[in-house]
Write a protein that holds these residues in place. Structure first.
Motif, PDB file in Angstrom:
ATOM      1  N   UNK A  46      17.844  28.266 -17.377  1.00  0.00           N
ATOM      2  CA  UNK A  46      17.870  27.122 -17.590  1.00  0.00           C
ATOM      3  C   UNK A  46      19.116  27.547 -19.173  1.00  0.00           C
ATOM      4  N   UNK A  47      19.757  26.251 -19.309  1.00  0.00           N
ATOM      5  CA  UNK A  47      20.682  26.722 -20.656  1.00  0.00           C
ATOM      6  C   UNK A  47      20.247  25.629 -21.416  1.00  0.00           C
ATOM      7  N   UNK A  48      20.877  26.374 -22.858  1.00  0.00           N
ATOM      8  CA  UNK A  48      20.388  25.364 -24.036  1.00  0.00           C
ATOM      9  C   UNK A  48      20.027  24.201 -23.878  1.00  0.00           C
ATOM     10  N   UNK A  49      21.211  23.344 -23.686  1.00  0.00           N
ATOM     11  CA  UNK A  49      21.289  21.924 -23.573  1.00  0.00           C
ATOM     12  C   UNK A  49      20.723  21.733 -23.107  1.00  0.00           C
ATOM     13  N   UNK A  50      20.133  21.785 -21.530  1.00  0.00           N
ATOM     14  CA  UNK A  50      19.608  20.686 -20.135  1.00  0.00           C
ATOM     15  C   UNK A  50      17.793  21.342 -21.108  1.00  0.00           C
ATOM     16  N   UNK A  51      17.452  21.784 -21.804  1.00  0.00           N
ATOM     17  CA  UNK A  51      16.697  21.875 -22.628  1.00  0.00           C
ATOM     18  C   UNK A  51      16.045  21.279 -24.228  1.00  0.00           C
ATOM     19  N   UNK A  52      17.640  21.036 -24.396  1.00  0.00           N
ATOM     20  CA  UNK A  52      17.856  20.386 -25.446  1.00  0.00           C
ATOM     21  C   UNK A  52      17.679  18.508 -24.940  1.00  0.00           C
ATOM     22  N   UNK A  53      18.268  18.633 -24.017  1.00  0.00           N
ATOM     23  CA  UNK A  53      18.722  16.954 -23.038  1.00  0.00           C
ATOM     24  C   UNK A  53      17.226  16.552 -22.904  1.00  0.00           C
ATOM     25  N   UNK A  55      13.798  17.637 -24.209  1.00  0.00           N
ATOM     26  CA  UNK A  55      13.554  17.162 -25.557  1.00  0.00           C
ATOM     27  C   UNK A  55      14.082  16.324 -25.515  1.00  0.00           C
ATOM     28  N   UNK A  56      14.934  15.544 -25.951  1.00  0.00           N
ATOM     29  CA  UNK A  56      16.027  14.844 -26.877  1.00  0.00           C
ATOM     30  C   UNK A  56      15.342  13.076 -25.438  1.00  0.00           C
ATOM     31  N   UNK A  57      14.976  13.637 -24.332  1.00  0.00           N
ATOM     32  CA  UNK A  57      14.664  12.178 -23.575  1.00  0.00           C
ATOM     33  C   UNK A  57      12.872  12.026 -23.869  1.00  0.00           C
ATOM     34  N   UNK A  58      12.288  13.731 -23.875  1.00  0.00           N
ATOM     35  CA  UNK A  58      10.554  13.136 -24.239  1.00  0.00           C
ATOM     36  C   UNK A  58      10.457  12.503 -25.492  1.00  0.00           C
ATOM     37  N   UNK A  59      11.185  13.042 -26.785  1.00  0.00           N
ATOM     38  CA  UNK A  59      11.268  12.029 -27.659  1.00  0.00           C
ATOM     39  C   UNK A  59      11.322  10.167 -27.617  1.00  0.00           C
ATOM     40  N   UNK A  60      12.775  10.580 -26.848  1.00  0.00           N
ATOM     41  CA  UNK A  60      12.892   8.860 -26.944  1.00  0.00           C
ATOM     42  C   UNK A  60      12.063   8.412 -25.809  1.00  0.00           C
ATOM     43  N   UNK A  61      11.255   8.430 -25.125  1.00  0.00           N
ATOM     44  CA  UNK A  61      10.493   7.636 -23.864  1.00  0.00           C
ATOM     45  C   UNK A  61       9.176   7.704 -25.096  1.00  0.00           C
ATOM     46  N   UNK A  62       8.905   8.214 -25.708  1.00  0.00           N
ATOM     47  CA  UNK A  62       8.008   8.451 -26.432  1.00  0.00           C
ATOM     48  C   UNK A  62       8.186   7.873 -27.214  1.00  0.00           C
ATOM     49  N   UNK A  63       9.049   7.232 -27.861  1.00  0.00           N
ATOM     50  CA  UNK A  63       9.431   6.468 -29.098  1.00  0.00           C
ATOM     51  C   UNK A  63       9.858   5.532 -29.081  1.00  0.00           C
ATOM     52  N   UNK A  64      10.308   4.905 -27.497  1.00  0.00           N
ATOM     53  CA  UNK A  64      10.266   3.583 -26.648  1.00  0.00           C
ATOM     54  C   UNK A  64       8.939   3.020 -26.093  1.00  0.00           C
ATOM     55  N   UNK A  65       7.961   4.246 -25.619  1.00  0.00           N
ATOM     56  CA  UNK A  65       6.596   3.286 -25.985  1.00  0.00           C
ATOM     57  C   UNK A  65       5.907   3.150 -26.783  1.00  0.00           C
ATOM     58  N   UNK A  66       5.876   3.667 -27.797  1.00  0.00           N
ATOM     59  CA  UNK A  66       5.161   3.474 -28.725  1.00  0.00           C
ATOM     60  C   UNK A  66       5.701   1.715 -29.439  1.00  0.00           C
ATOM     61  N   UNK A  67       7.176   1.995 -30.229  1.00  0.00           N
ATOM     62  CA  UNK A  67       7.596   1.009 -30.213  1.00  0.00           C
ATOM     63  C   UNK A  67       7.557  -0.377 -29.337  1.00  0.00           C
ATOM     64  N   UNK A  68       6.917  -0.268 -28.328  1.00  0.00           N
ATOM     65  CA  UNK A  68       6.749  -1.200 -27.490  1.00  0.00           C
ATOM     66  C   UNK A  68       5.101  -1.844 -27.537  1.00  0.00           C
ATOM     67  N   UNK A  69       4.279  -1.243 -28.113  1.00  0.00           N
ATOM     68  CA  UNK A  69       3.140  -1.852 -28.600  1.00  0.00           C
ATOM     69  C   UNK A  69       3.590  -2.750 -29.727  1.00  0.00           C
TER      70      UNK A  69
END
Length: 69
Positions: A46-53, A55-69
């Motif tokens: 794994x490259x550093x940028x794939x891990x970063x992407x 993590x960023x996608x996971x956080x964006x998904x969680x934030x989107x889920x919480x913001x729609x409640x």
């Protein structure tokens, strides 16, 4: 107002094919792993940028889920 949701035969077929594909593809891709460490670390390829992407996608998904409640 009552909403009923029933799956038709084509829905069951598509669902079954999709689930079978996921299992078969997952088995095919992970067949080269020799032990649990290779599986967890991805063979240390794994490259550093794939891990970063990831993590960023996971956080964006969680934030989107919480913001729609």
């Amino acid at each position: 107002m009552e909403i009923t949701s029933k799956l038709h035969a084509i829905d069951w077929i598509v669902l079954s094919i999709t689930l079978a594909f996921i299992v078969i593809y997952g088995t095919y891709v992970t067949r080269k792993n020799k032990n649990v460490t290779d599986y967890i670390k991805g063979g240390s390829d794994s490259k550093w940028w794939t891990i970063g992407l990831s993590v960023m996608a996971t956080q964006a998904s969680a934030i989107t889920f919480l913001s729609t409640l």
